[in-house]
Write a protein that holds these residues in place. Structure first.
Motif, short mmCIF file in Angstrom:
data_model
loop_
_atom_site.label_atom_id
_atom_site.label_comp_id
_atom_site.label_asym_id
_atom_site.label_seq_id
_atom_site.Cartn_x
_atom_site.Cartn_y
_atom_site.Cartn_z
N HIS A 74 5.49 5.41 -2.08
CA HIS A 74 4.44 6.16 -1.39
C HIS A 74 4.62 6.00 0.12
O HIS A 74 4.62 4.88 0.63
CB HIS A 74 3.05 5.67 -1.82
N GLU A 77 2.52 3.69 2.70
CA GLU A 77 2.32 2.29 2.31
C GLU A 77 3.42 1.43 2.94
O GLU A 77 4.31 0.91 2.27
CB GLU A 77 2.33 2.18 0.78
N ARG A 115 1.66 9.97 1.51
CA ARG A 115 1.91 9.45 0.16
C ARG A 115 3.06 10.21 -0.52
O ARG A 115 3.96 9.62 -1.09
CB ARG A 115 0.61 9.62 -0.64
N HIS A 155 3.12 -1.83 -3.79
CA HIS A 155 2.29 -0.72 -3.30
C HIS A 155 1.25 -1.22 -2.32
O HIS A 155 1.06 -2.42 -2.13
CB HIS A 155 1.56 -0.06 -4.48
N GLU A 156 0.52 -0.22 -1.75
CA GLU A 156 -0.67 -0.50 -0.95
C GLU A 156 -1.77 0.47 -1.35
O GLU A 156 -1.49 1.55 -1.88
CB GLU A 156 -0.39 -0.31 0.53
ZN LIG Z 1 1.23 3.40 -3.95
#
Ligand SMILES: [Zn+2]
Length: 264
Positions: A74, A77, A115, A155-156
């Motif tokens: 993404h 992130e 994203r 991820h974030e």
């Molecule tokens: Zn993510």
């Protein structure tokens, strides 16, 4: 740990720090080379390459644990590829671990700080019926690799109140989640919400009881669970916190997962 709070800057989206992804991926390749990793560029399309890195275990290890780590799917992130870079630069790995690491699966998304990729596809929903060139190429690469004992996706989440993680563990192997959460809590608050992303959570842990076959759109973790592994964790750093905190959280989570062994 000093008291850390949400910055309150990321409302309805991520508005924090951006990174120059070409530099970060180049740094990853450099660190990998310096520390003896094998490196490969997966050709997704003309001018669009994904870096894939492999590290062999120490030669004395008869049955290494195979661990796959993915980052940067993404484009909003940044702590995810930055954590991959830090782990590569620090080069501290348990000796019995063989590693496969993709530091950035969505280079065009990072260039736009969003994203999705450059043409608007959420790559982490494409693993059942891939259309994006990145994911077609990534799956072809994964198909050439062996099965993994453990998969970690970094991820974030800009909505998160702290760090949390998803565990996919259908065989009910001993869970590394408590060890991961404990280690991360030393550097980053844990999201203690009872509902995270619409799912029941406890102490920062979500264990979705989902049959991937019932879902039309697969995140990477569902592909991994179906084809490559029986144990996967998706680590989510809270992107409304300082970037350094989020990178530290993801690195601590990876280290705790790698240090965790059955029966300990
Ligand atoms: Zn993510």
């Amino acid at each position: 740990m000093a008291e850390l709070r949400r910055l309150g800057r990321n409302i309805n989206g991520y508005f924090g720090e951006r990174i120059d992804i070409e530099t970060v991926v180049g740094d990853c390749a450099e660190a990998a080379q310096e520390h003896g990793w094998a490196s490969e560029h997966i050709e997704a399309a003309p001018g669009l390459r994904l870096l894939a890195l492999k590290r062999a275990p120490r030669e004395s290890e008869a049955s290494p644990r195979r661990v796959y780590i993915s980052a940067g799917i993404h484009g909003d992130e940044p702590a995810s590829p930055l954590a991959a870079r830090r782990l590569l630069r620090e080069d501290r790995w348990p000796p019995d671990v063989a590693l496969w690491l993709c530091p950035c699966l969505n280079p065009t998304g990072f260039a736009a700080n969003r994203r999705e990729n450059a043409v608007g596809a959420d790559l982490n929903r494409e693993y059942r019926k891939p259309q994006a060139m990145e994911i077609i190429a990534h799956i072809a690469w994964l198909d050439r690799q062996p099965r993994f004992d453990l998969c970690l996706c970094l991820h974030e989440d800009w909505e998160a109140q702290g760090f949390y993680l998803y565990e996919l563990n259908p065989d009910e192997a001993p869970s590394a989640a408590p060890a991961i959460l404990e280690r991360v809590s030393e550097v980053c608050p844990i999201d203690s919400s009872e509902i995270i992303e619409g799912r029941a959570a406890r102490g920062g842990l979500i264990r979705p009881s989902i049959d991937p076959r019932s879902r039309p759109e697969w995140p990477e973790a569902f592909f991994l669970l179906t084809h490559k592994t029986a144990l996967s964790y998706t680590l989510e750093a809270p992107s409304d916190f300082p970037l350094e905190t989020r990178v530290a959280a993801l690195c601590a989570g990876v280290r705790a997962a790698l240090d965790f062994r059955h029966g300990q």
